[in-house]
Design a protein around this motif. Structure first.
Motif, PDB file in Angstrom:
ATOM      1  N   PRO A 143      -2.336  -6.220  -2.877  1.00  0.00           N
ATOM      2  CA  PRO A 143      -3.123  -4.973  -2.925  1.00  0.00           C
ATOM      3  C   PRO A 143      -2.317  -3.722  -2.600  1.00  0.00           C
ATOM      4  CG  PRO A 143      -3.622  -6.212  -0.931  1.00  0.00           C
ATOM      5  CD  PRO A 143      -2.759  -7.105  -1.773  1.00  0.00           C
ATOM      6  N   THR A 144      -1.141  -3.907  -1.968  1.00  0.00           N
ATOM      7  CA  THR A 144      -0.328  -2.737  -1.603  1.00  0.00           C
ATOM      8  C   THR A 144       0.627  -2.324  -2.718  1.00  0.00           C
ATOM      9  OG1 THR A 144       1.387  -4.138  -0.616  1.00  0.00           O
ATOM     10  CG2 THR A 144      -0.386  -3.392   0.834  1.00  0.00           C
ATOM     11  N   ALA A 145       0.759  -3.129  -3.756  1.00  0.00           N
ATOM     12  CA  ALA A 145       1.688  -2.801  -4.835  1.00  0.00           C
ATOM     13  C   ALA A 145       1.230  -1.542  -5.568  1.00  0.00           C
ATOM     14  CB  ALA A 145       1.792  -3.975  -5.817  1.00  0.00           C
ATOM     15  N   PRO A 146       2.176  -0.741  -6.063  1.00  0.00           N
ATOM     16  CA  PRO A 146       1.816   0.500  -6.785  1.00  0.00           C
ATOM     17  C   PRO A 146       1.382   0.202  -8.215  1.00  0.00           C
ATOM     18  CG  PRO A 146       4.183   0.259  -6.729  1.00  0.00           C
ATOM     19  CD  PRO A 146       3.637  -0.884  -5.915  1.00  0.00           C
ATOM     20  N   TRP A 147       0.277  -0.504  -8.334  1.00  0.00           N
ATOM     21  CA  TRP A 147      -0.170  -0.956  -9.650  1.00  0.00           C
ATOM     22  C   TRP A 147      -0.528   0.204 -10.573  1.00  0.00           C
ATOM     23  CZ3 TRP A 147       0.985  -5.674 -10.697  1.00  0.00           C
ATOM     24  CH2 TRP A 147       0.915  -6.686  -9.723  1.00  0.00           C
ATOM     25  N   THR A 148      -0.224   0.008 -11.846  1.00  0.00           N
ATOM     26  CA  THR A 148      -0.714   0.895 -12.899  1.00  0.00           C
ATOM     27  C   THR A 148      -1.416   0.017 -13.921  1.00  0.00           C
ATOM     28  OG1 THR A 148       1.279   0.688 -14.268  1.00  0.00           O
ATOM     29  CG2 THR A 148       1.260   2.438 -12.590  1.00  0.00           C
ATOM     30  N   TYR A 191     -11.338  -0.764  -9.827  1.00  0.00           N
ATOM     31  CA  TYR A 191     -11.464  -2.027  -9.093  1.00  0.00           C
ATOM     32  C   TYR A 191     -10.419  -2.103  -7.982  1.00  0.00           C
ATOM     33  CZ  TYR A 191     -11.835  -6.920  -7.919  1.00  0.00           C
ATOM     34  OH  TYR A 191     -12.014  -8.079  -7.207  1.00  0.00           O
ATOM     35  N   LEU A 192      -9.191  -1.687  -8.292  1.00  0.00           N
ATOM     36  CA  LEU A 192      -8.127  -1.685  -7.280  1.00  0.00           C
ATOM     37  C   LEU A 192      -8.527  -0.813  -6.087  1.00  0.00           C
ATOM     38  CD1 LEU A 192      -5.233  -2.260  -6.293  1.00  0.00           C
ATOM     39  CD2 LEU A 192      -4.470  -0.315  -7.680  1.00  0.00           C
ATOM     40  N   LEU A 193      -9.043   0.378  -6.357  1.00  0.00           N
ATOM     41  CA  LEU A 193      -9.496   1.261  -5.282  1.00  0.00           C
ATOM     42  C   LEU A 193     -10.621   0.613  -4.494  1.00  0.00           C
ATOM     43  CD1 LEU A 193      -9.695   4.002  -3.802  1.00  0.00           C
ATOM     44  CD2 LEU A 193     -11.220   4.766  -5.640  1.00  0.00           C
ATOM     45  N   HIS A 194     -11.565   0.019  -5.204  1.00  0.00           N
ATOM     46  CA  HIS A 194     -12.711  -0.640  -4.567  1.00  0.00           C
ATOM     47  C   HIS A 194     -12.221  -1.714  -3.599  1.00  0.00           C
ATOM     48  CE1 HIS A 194     -17.145  -1.209  -5.059  1.00  0.00           C
ATOM     49  NE2 HIS A 194     -16.873  -2.363  -4.480  1.00  0.00           N
ATOM     50  N   ILE A 244      -2.874   1.270   8.660  1.00  0.00           N
ATOM     51  CA  ILE A 244      -3.828   0.748   7.673  1.00  0.00           C
ATOM     52  C   ILE A 244      -3.543   1.320   6.297  1.00  0.00           C
ATOM     53  CG2 ILE A 244      -6.276   0.769   6.999  1.00  0.00           C
ATOM     54  CD1 ILE A 244      -6.930   0.615  10.018  1.00  0.00           C
ATOM     55  N   ALA A 245      -3.185   2.600   6.261  1.00  0.00           N
ATOM     56  CA  ALA A 245      -2.851   3.226   4.977  1.00  0.00           C
ATOM     57  C   ALA A 245      -1.747   2.453   4.272  1.00  0.00           C
ATOM     58  CB  ALA A 245      -2.427   4.684   5.200  1.00  0.00           C
ATOM     59  N   GLY A 246      -0.701   2.096   5.019  1.00  0.00           N
ATOM     60  CA  GLY A 246       0.395   1.345   4.430  1.00  0.00           C
ATOM     61  C   GLY A 246      -0.010  -0.056   4.015  1.00  0.00           C
ATOM     62  N   ARG A 247      -0.936  -0.659   4.765  1.00  0.00           N
ATOM     63  CA  ARG A 247      -1.337  -2.040   4.491  1.00  0.00           C
ATOM     64  C   ARG A 247      -2.294  -2.155   3.310  1.00  0.00           C
ATOM     65  NH1 ARG A 247      -2.598  -4.358  10.471  1.00  0.00           N
ATOM     66  NH2 ARG A 247      -3.354  -6.168   9.295  1.00  0.00           N
ATOM     67  N   GLY A 258      -1.824   0.051   0.582  1.00  0.00           N
ATOM     68  CA  GLY A 258      -1.149   0.604  -0.585  1.00  0.00           C
ATOM     69  C   GLY A 258      -1.016   2.102  -0.667  1.00  0.00           C
ATOM     70  N   TYR A 259      -1.158   2.815   0.475  1.00  0.00           N
ATOM     71  CA  TYR A 259      -1.028   4.279   0.439  1.00  0.00           C
ATOM     72  C   TYR A 259       0.240   4.706   1.177  1.00  0.00           C
ATOM     73  CZ  TYR A 259      -5.693   4.605  -1.511  1.00  0.00           C
ATOM     74  OH  TYR A 259      -6.784   4.480  -2.342  1.00  0.00           O
ATOM     75  N   GLY A 260       0.926   5.702   0.614  1.00  0.00           N
ATOM     76  CA  GLY A 260       2.182   6.162   1.185  1.00  0.00           C
ATOM     77  C   GLY A 260       2.035   7.037   2.408  1.00  0.00           C
ATOM     78  N   SER A 261       0.851   7.620   2.611  1.00  0.00           N
ATOM     79  CA  SER A 261       0.641   8.488   3.772  1.00  0.00           C
ATOM     80  C   SER A 261      -0.789   8.340   4.266  1.00  0.00           C
ATOM     81  CB  SER A 261       0.933   9.949   3.426  1.00  0.00           C
ATOM     82  OG  SER A 261      -0.061  10.460   2.545  1.00  0.00           O
TER      83      SER A 261
END
Length: 299
Positions: A208-213, A243-246, A266-269, A271-274
């Motif tokens: 879930p943390t991968a920078p998916w496109t 769905y990824l955001l959900h 938690i942000a990092g866990r 998938g968010y950079g900040s």
């Protein structure tokens, strides 16, 4: 490899131990108006008619299992004879946790286990949106076997009867989700029934943390970007990035409720950079900033 269905069920923490045996004979009709409580019914003998607001009437027969993850207005009734629309029956307890409907003097022609499921997760409302609004599993040998075992257990007075029934109901819940997914127009169950879409869903749940496109997920599913996007949205009922955001928000809420990590962690866990980017996304999706959400949950 992550199992998305197992993750959803594990996070929901379903408890189907609130079941009672109901017998019916003759004409009977029970209208219910609920506040979104999850309702389930396993028909042991006979056939009942189920009317759910906004849907065509449904016949539920012996061996069938029905789950409404968030029930509101619905009515269950006999099929022969058909009850009058104005009839409203009251179940009468004839034995401990055994209730009777309709003609109390006649031999029952319907027997069913009915009850209300509870979800232990405080995030149940968000998770339920991943499930179909009504699940009707039928014609499945494994379900029939489980229901038969539940019948034997409900009629006996053996040690740990309630514990066994509760576990059986949980297995019924999972088996119903697993067996009925391909029959739904959309939702995670339908998505998991499509090999290409299921590959993308598993990738999201596994990383879930991968920078998916969309392009990344399309490659994982061995499809073109546009074909994958349309197929995913049609199967799941939402676009891949939605769905990824959900799912990230489901995981974030769980972490915030446990209160063992900072917002930045938690942000990092998820998938968010900040933490600021995560906070904006969380507030927009959930309606509450993450720190306030954590305080409200007592974390």
């Amino acid at each position: 490899m992550s199992d998305p269905l197992a993750q959803v069920v594990g996070l929901l923490q379903p408890d189907l131990s609130f079941a009672k045996l109901v017998e019916g004979a003759g004409a009977w009709r029970i209208p219910r108006s609920e506040e979104g409580r999850p309702f389930f019914c396993a028909v042991l003998e006979g056939t009942i008619r189920l009317e759910v607001h906004g849907r065509e009437p449904l016949l539920v027969s012996a061996g069938d299992f029905v789950l409404i993850p968030a029930a509101y207005d619905f009515t269950s009734s006999s099929t022969a004879p058909a009850p009058s629309r104005g009839l409203s029956s009251v179940p009468i307890e004839v034995r401990p946790n055994v209730f009777r409907l309709g003609d109390s003097m006649a031999e029952p022609d319907v027997r069913m286990l009915v009850g209300y499921c509870t979800f232990g997760s405080t995030d149940a409302a968000l998770l339920v949106t991943l499930l179909p609004s009504l699940i009707h599993a039928r014609g499945e040998g494994r379900l029939t076997t489980l229901i038969q075992i539940a019948v034997e257990e409900s009629r006996g007075a053996r040690a740990a009867r309630d514990v066994v029934l509760a576990r059986l109901m949980e297995v019924l819940f999972i088996e119903a989700l697993r067996s009925s997914g391909p029959h739904f127009p959309c939702g995670i169950l339908r998505g998991l029934g499509d090999d290409r879409v299921a590959t993308a869903i598993r990738q999201i749940h596994e990383q879930p943390t991968a920078p998916w496109t969309v392009a990344d997920l399309a490659r994982a599913a061995a499809m073109s970007r546009s074909a994958f996007f349309d197929r995913f949205r049609q199967a799941v009922g939402m676009a891949p990035m939605e769905y990824l955001l959900h799912w990230r928000m489901v995981l974030a809420k769980q972490l915030l409720e446990h209160g063992q990590a900072s917002v930045a962690e938690i942000a990092g866990r998820v998938g968010y950079g900040s933490s600021s980017t995560f906070s904006v996304a969380f507030a927009r999706h959930v309606g509450t900033p993450p720190r306030l959400y954590a305080r409200q949950q007592g974390a």
